[in-house]
Every structure is written in structure tokens, then in C-alpha cells.
Design a protein around this motif. Structure first.
Motif, PDB file in Angstrom:
ATOM      1  N   ILE A 154       1.429  -4.183  -7.121  1.00 57.28           N
ATOM      2  CA  ILE A 154       1.184  -2.742  -7.058  1.00 57.28           C
ATOM      3  C   ILE A 154       0.107  -2.358  -8.065  1.00 57.28           C
ATOM      4  CG2 ILE A 154       2.240  -0.461  -7.363  1.00 57.28           C
ATOM      5  CD1 ILE A 154       4.926  -1.812  -6.593  1.00 57.28           C
TER       6      ILE A 154
ATOM      7  N   TYR B 277      -3.527  -3.394  -6.778  1.00 57.97           N
ATOM      8  CA  TYR B 277      -4.083  -2.533  -5.736  1.00 57.97           C
ATOM      9  C   TYR B 277      -4.290  -1.098  -6.235  1.00 57.97           C
ATOM     10  CZ  TYR B 277      -3.558  -6.073  -2.081  1.00 57.97           C
ATOM     11  OH  TYR B 277      -3.677  -7.207  -1.303  1.00 57.97           O
ATOM     12  N   PHE B 278      -3.385  -0.619  -7.079  1.00 57.68           N
ATOM     13  CA  PHE B 278      -3.523   0.730  -7.643  1.00 57.68           C
ATOM     14  C   PHE B 278      -4.799   0.823  -8.473  1.00 57.68           C
ATOM     15  CE2 PHE B 278      -2.852   3.977 -10.833  1.00 57.68           C
ATOM     16  CZ  PHE B 278      -2.192   5.004 -10.154  1.00 57.68           C
TER      17      PHE B 278
ATOM     18  N   GLN C 122       0.826  -1.209   0.000  1.00 56.10           N
ATOM     19  CA  GLN C 122       0.000   0.000   0.000  1.00 56.10           C
ATOM     20  C   GLN C 122       0.860   1.258   0.000  1.00 56.10           C
ATOM     21  OE1 GLN C 122      -2.994  -0.051  -0.720  1.00 56.10           O
ATOM     22  NE2 GLN C 122      -3.666  -2.134  -0.264  1.00 56.10           N
TER      23      GLN C 122
ATOM     24  N   VAL D 198       1.924   1.678  -3.543  1.00 55.38           N
ATOM     25  CA  VAL D 198       0.807   2.245  -4.314  1.00 55.38           C
ATOM     26  C   VAL D 198       0.698   3.737  -4.067  1.00 55.38           C
ATOM     27  CG1 VAL D 198      -1.717   2.263  -4.538  1.00 55.38           C
ATOM     28  CG2 VAL D 198      -0.490   0.089  -4.430  1.00 55.38           C
TER      29      VAL D 198
ATOM     30  N   ARG E  70       0.893   6.728  -6.807  1.00 56.33           N
ATOM     31  CA  ARG E  70      -0.223   7.658  -6.941  1.00 56.33           C
ATOM     32  C   ARG E  70       0.241   9.103  -6.760  1.00 56.33           C
ATOM     33  NH1 ARG E  70      -3.100   5.940  -2.977  1.00 56.33           N
ATOM     34  NH2 ARG E  70      -4.385   4.489  -4.168  1.00 56.33           N
TER      35      ARG E  70
END
Length: 320
Positions: free
Chosen positions: A172, A175-176, A142, A145, A149
Motif C-alpha cells: 500500500i 503504490y500510495f 488500489q 490505497v 487517500r
């Protein structure tokens, strides 16, 4: 016929690196024309601020950077991340290398991809790799990610992204994309680590097989490679139990390129499970395509760069 001593040694050495094969890349050879559209003033300002948000660092050597790219050092929560941007139009193509690998992995592919698609191309170094600052503690997907972002937002890339993820970067990408499926137009997952692989049995196999190498790394944590291995091992079980329950959003097209040899070339059982995970991922949702890289090791972008380039081109053309 009996195996030669060299072949027996290879088979014995392989299990110690299984965990790294899917999360840190050490089984691979890596261990071994339109102008960009005008962005909003705020986005352009954000990109300028981001590239100057930290004290200037010496630029990476020219051999490390894709030709024609610009380096942006972007701050996220006190650590700096190196992003390399080759200008072009949308969709922006973001290339994310496997575990233990930095943006230089893609440097030979970037100019070809930019010329073929006319797209903006972005590569970056995850925390602790390349020219990006390290973050202490266990590896956290996370956090990775969040770094990606933040980097894209500061660069003004807020929509129409194509993700290209190799090996560990598949986690990655998953989850992204789950967090903001409207941001991602499509993905090319290159021998990527996919949720379907990580049953409790497979997690236990990977952890047990890698334990000797992890323990050896703990005796000498001063090297970057060993720190990466230790950080990965510390969080591997809970992260991958959770990852096994993750799913790819149905609205985002994905092409999965699976290698013929897989990361587990010396372990037929794990190799079969790797290929089955890729096939199960593709069958689980719409607009998913499975492509086999015949003759390739896990290191498909090096072994079969033309295949990877062609599949990215197809995705960019379909989503552009």
C-alpha cells in the motif's frame, strides 16, 4: 542428530502459511510537545463532516484505541473506515499494520511516538479489519490505497506525511507514494513486502505452498480470518506480478528495517530472498537506509519496539 517430532511437525506446517506470512501476517506473533497547527477552515470542516458522515457506531473498546486518540468514521464509496487520530504537529505519522492486523497493533507505540516527536499520529483499520466495514471480492491494493487517500484527505492531511508500513502494508505504501510522491515526506518500511521479492518463481512457490490452507479456508468462509485469506489468494498472482514491476519514487526517503528471522524462519531459501529483496530495494535509489533488527521475528514492532520508534523519530526529525 535427528530432529524431534515437534520440530519435524513445525517444518511440515510452515509451507502452508508462506503466502499468509507476507500478506496476512499469520506467521507472526500477531496471528499472534507542541499543539497541532491550525488547518484551513475547509479542511477542518471536512474532518468534522467525515467523522459524522455515517450513522454513529459504538466506539471500539478503550483497550483497542491508542490513549489520547479520537475516532473518526470516514465513508469511502459506501463503506466506512475507522481512523484514530492523536493530535500534534506536522509531519503527520501514519502507521499501517500488516495483513490481517488492525490499528490496535500500534496502540502501545502511539503514545510513545507522540511524546517523542510531537507529531500528529494516525492509525486506521483497513476494510474488513477492526471497526472498518468489509468490502466483498478479492483483495485489491488500489482500493486499499484509495481508502487511505480518502481518509487522510477527509482528515485534512494533504501534505507532509511519514508512512510507517509493516509487512503487507508495504505494498500500500509503495503504490500510495508512487501516486503522489509530493504528499509523502518519507517512509519507514518495517519488514515490508517489497517489489523485488516477487519473481515468477517466488510467486509460484508461495501460491503452491499455501494452496492446502486456502482450500481449507474455502470450506468454512464464515470467519473473518478465512475470508481475508480467500480474498488475498484470489488476487495474489496478478497483483504481485504487477507489483514486481513497481518502483519507489527516488525523491522520497525510505528506511527499511528487515528482521533477522524474516517471515520465513523455517525456510532458509525464502528467508534469504526476503533479505535480498530488502537490500536490492535500498540499493535501487537514493536516500534509502537498510537496518537489520537483530534477533527479531517478522513481528519487529512487538519484538523490537524501541528500534522501530527510534527509526521513526529519525525520519520525523529529518523531514520535520
Amino acid at each position: 542428530m535427528k530432529n524431534s517430532p515437534r520440530r519435524r511437525r513445525a517444518r511440515l506446517a510452515l509451507p502452508a502459511t508462506l503466502l499468509l506470512a507476507v500478506t496476512a501476517g499469520t506467521l507472526t506473533a500477531c496471528g499472534g510537545a507542541a499543539s497541532a497547527p491550525a488547518r484551513s477552515a475547509s479542511a477542518a470542516s471536512a474532518a468534522s463532516v467525515a467523522s459524522a458522515s455515517s450513522p454513529a457506531a459504538p466506539p471500539p473498546p478503550a483497550s483497542h484505541r491508542p490513549a489520547g486518540s479520537t475516532l473518526h468514521m470516514i465513508d469511502n464509496g459506501g463503506h466506512r473506515l475507522a481512523f484514530h487520530v492523536t493530535p500534534g504537529r506536522l509531519p503527520a505519522i501514519v502507521l499501517d499494520a500488516g495483513g490481517g492486523l488492525d490499528s490496535s497493533y500500534w496502540k502501545d507505540l502511539v503514545p510513545k511516538l507522540a511524546a517523542a516527536t510531537g507529531s500528529e499520529i494516525i492509525t486506521y483499520d483497513r476494510a474488513g479489519l477492526g471497526d472498518s466495514d468489509a468490502v466483498p471480492g478479492p483483495w485489491n491494493v488500489q482500493s486499499a490505497v484509495g481508502d487511505l487517500r480518502t481518509g487522510l484527505r477527509e482528515l485534512g492531511v494533504t501534505h507532509d506525511v511519514i508512512l510507517v508500513a509493516h509487512s503487507q502494508a508495504g505494498e500500500i505504501a509503495t503504490y500510495f507514494t508512487r501516486a503522489d510522491p509530493r504528499l509523502v515526506s518519507g517512509a519507514v518500511l518495517v519488514d515490508a513486502s517489497l517489489p523485488e521479492l516477487y519473481t515468477d518463481e517466488e510467486i509460484a512457490r508461495l501460491v503452491a505452498a499455501s494452496e492446502p490452507q486456502v482450500e481449507a479456508a474455502k470450506k468454512n468462509p464464515s470467519t473473518k480470518k478465512n475470508r481475508q485469506l480467500i480474498a488475498t489468494a484470489e488476487s495474489f498472482v496478478p497483483l504481485h506480478r504487477a507489483y514486481h514491476r513497481a518502483s519507489w519514487p527516488d525523491g522520497v526517503p525510505a528506511t527499511v528495517i528487515v528482521s533477522e528471522k524474516t517471515p520465513f524462519e523455517g525456510s532458509p531459501k525464502d528467508a534469504r530472498r526476503w533479505r535480498e529483496a530488502a537490500a536490492a530495494f535500498v540499493k535501487a535509489g537514493p536516500e534509502r537506509t537498510l537496518v537489520t533488527a537483530d534477533g527479531s521475528s517478522h513481528d519487529i514492532p512487538v519484538d523490537r519496539p524501541g528500534l522501530v520508534l527510534g527509526e521513526i523519530e529519525k525520519m520525523a526529525a529529518a523531514r520535520g
